[in-house]
Motif scaffolding. Structure first.
Motif, PDB file in Angstrom:
ATOM      1  N   MET A  66     -94.198 -37.622 -32.418  1.00 37.78           N
ATOM      2  CA  MET A  66     -94.749 -37.825 -33.845  1.00 37.78           C
ATOM      3  C   MET A  66     -95.802 -36.731 -34.037  1.00 37.78           C
ATOM      4  N   LYS A  67     -95.850 -36.083 -35.160  1.00 38.01           N
ATOM      5  CA  LYS A  67     -96.575 -34.995 -35.516  1.00 38.01           C
ATOM      6  C   LYS A  67     -97.895 -35.614 -36.132  1.00 38.01           C
ATOM      7  N   THR A  68     -99.031 -35.183 -35.667  1.00 35.66           N
ATOM      8  CA  THR A  68    -100.281 -35.550 -36.298  1.00 35.66           C
ATOM      9  C   THR A  68    -100.956 -34.263 -36.926  1.00 35.66           C
ATOM     10  N   VAL A  69    -101.501 -34.650 -38.213  1.00 43.74           N
ATOM     11  CA  VAL A  69    -102.236 -33.651 -38.837  1.00 43.74           C
ATOM     12  C   VAL A  69    -103.616 -33.967 -38.986  1.00 43.74           C
ATOM     13  N   GLU A  70    -104.381 -33.078 -38.610  1.00 45.15           N
ATOM     14  CA  GLU A  70    -105.942 -33.110 -38.677  1.00 45.15           C
ATOM     15  C   GLU A  70    -106.538 -32.455 -39.786  1.00 45.15           C
ATOM     16  N   THR A  71    -107.784 -32.921 -40.414  1.00 44.98           N
ATOM     17  CA  THR A  71    -108.912 -32.510 -41.192  1.00 44.98           C
ATOM     18  C   THR A  71    -110.033 -32.861 -40.791  1.00 44.98           C
ATOM     19  N   LYS A  72    -110.877 -31.958 -41.230  1.00 46.17           N
ATOM     20  CA  LYS A  72    -112.261 -32.135 -40.762  1.00 46.17           C
ATOM     21  C   LYS A  72    -113.166 -32.453 -41.907  1.00 46.17           C
ATOM     22  N   ILE A  73    -114.068 -33.504 -42.118  1.00 48.37           N
ATOM     23  CA  ILE A  73    -115.047 -33.729 -43.144  1.00 48.37           C
ATOM     24  C   ILE A  73    -116.294 -34.057 -42.685  1.00 48.37           C
ATOM     25  N   CYS A  74    -117.402 -33.742 -43.276  1.00 53.10           N
ATOM     26  CA  CYS A  74    -118.752 -33.999 -43.109  1.00 53.10           C
ATOM     27  C   CYS A  74    -119.324 -35.325 -43.764  1.00 53.10           C
ATOM     28  N   VAL A  75    -119.888 -36.101 -42.738  1.00 53.76           N
ATOM     29  CA  VAL A  75    -120.526 -37.524 -43.639  1.00 53.76           C
ATOM     30  C   VAL A  75    -121.644 -36.806 -44.501  1.00 53.76           C
ATOM     31  N   ARG A  76    -121.463 -37.001 -45.708  1.00 57.06           N
ATOM     32  CA  ARG A  76    -122.469 -36.802 -46.746  1.00 57.06           C
ATOM     33  C   ARG A  76    -123.340 -37.712 -47.007  1.00 57.06           C
ATOM     34  N   TYR A  77    -124.642 -37.271 -47.433  1.00 53.15           N
ATOM     35  CA  TYR A  77    -125.730 -38.374 -47.541  1.00 53.15           C
ATOM     36  C   TYR A  77    -125.527 -39.538 -48.366  1.00 53.15           C
ATOM     37  N   SER A  78    -124.734 -39.220 -49.541  1.00 50.96           N
ATOM     38  CA  SER A  78    -124.394 -40.458 -50.458  1.00 50.96           C
ATOM     39  C   SER A  78    -123.485 -41.376 -49.929  1.00 50.96           C
ATOM     40  N   GLU A  79    -123.031 -41.178 -48.781  1.00 54.64           N
ATOM     41  CA  GLU A  79    -122.264 -41.939 -47.846  1.00 54.64           C
ATOM     42  C   GLU A  79    -122.690 -43.004 -46.950  1.00 54.64           C
ATOM     43  N   VAL A  80    -124.198 -42.550 -46.716  1.00 51.65           N
ATOM     44  CA  VAL A  80    -124.813 -43.393 -46.001  1.00 51.65           C
ATOM     45  C   VAL A  80    -125.639 -44.341 -46.402  1.00 51.65           C
ATOM     46  N   GLY A  81    -125.976 -45.494 -46.232  1.00 55.06           N
ATOM     47  CA  GLY A  81    -126.629 -46.607 -46.552  1.00 55.06           C
ATOM     48  C   GLY A  81    -128.233 -46.518 -45.658  1.00 55.06           C
ATOM     49  N   ARG A  82    -128.880 -47.478 -46.042  1.00 53.98           N
ATOM     50  CA  ARG A  82    -130.438 -47.508 -45.627  1.00 53.98           C
ATOM     51  C   ARG A  82    -130.458 -47.608 -44.195  1.00 53.98           C
ATOM     52  N   GLN A  83    -129.215 -48.267 -43.671  1.00 59.02           N
ATOM     53  CA  GLN A  83    -129.403 -48.575 -42.131  1.00 59.02           C
ATOM     54  C   GLN A  83    -129.072 -47.345 -41.456  1.00 59.02           C
ATOM     55  N   GLY A  84    -128.756 -46.214 -42.092  1.00 62.47           N
ATOM     56  CA  GLY A  84    -128.487 -44.693 -41.309  1.00 62.47           C
ATOM     57  C   GLY A  84    -126.987 -44.345 -40.961  1.00 62.47           C
ATOM     58  N   PHE A  85    -126.151 -45.291 -41.247  1.00 60.42           N
ATOM     59  CA  PHE A  85    -124.857 -44.900 -40.957  1.00 60.42           C
ATOM     60  C   PHE A  85    -123.865 -45.180 -42.119  1.00 60.42           C
TER      61      PHE A  85
END
Length: 137
Positions: free
Chosen positions: A1-20
């Motif tokens: 099975m072939k796996t494709v990878e991509t990278k992302i960076c967690v943006r500030y707008s994706e984080v809640g007050r709890q910090g994650f």
């Protein structure tokens, strides 16, 4: 099975007050991985839609193992785990790059549909794409 990878960076707008990152973002990250696997077939979502068909989601799941924090670089891995002429299943893993910790795993099921949301045979309508997806399985 072939796996494709991509990278992302967690943006500030994706984080809640709890910090994650909020859990709803994981499905957006899965979708980024899905776009990467479509790109491996020399296509884009736009190309597929212009050909008159869509990948209609019918189910999805996600298991959360560790939180992702603001500015974490994540690797989204996606693979084709099941394929029939009208349905496809993608499996996903999200890992934090700095320590290779598994953040989440999930899967999505999609049906190939036309503009009227009627299922159709991808093998018949787009045999080249079907063959490429089959080769990834």
């Amino acid at each position: 099975m072939k796996t494709v990878e991509t990278k992302i960076c967690v943006r500030y707008s994706e984080v809640g007050r709890q910090g994650f990152a909020h859990h709803a973002n994981y499905f957006n990250w899965f979708d980024i991985g899905l776009e990467a696997i479509i790109n491996q077939c020399d296509l884009s979502y736009k190309d597929i839609e212009e050909q008159g068909f869509f990948l209609a989601p019918v189910s999805d799941t996600c298991q959360y193992y560790h939180p992702a924090y603001y500015h974490d670089v994540l690797t989204v891995r996606v693979s084709v785990t099941e394929l029939s002429v009208i349905k496809i299943r993608f499996a996903y893993e999200i890992l934090r790059e700095k320590d290779a910790v598994l953040i989440a795993k999930g899967q999505t099921d999609h049906v190939f549909v036309d503009r009227n949301f009627k299922p159709f045979s991808l093998k018949r309508v787009a045999p080249r794409l079907y063959e490429m997806l089959e080769a990834m399985r």
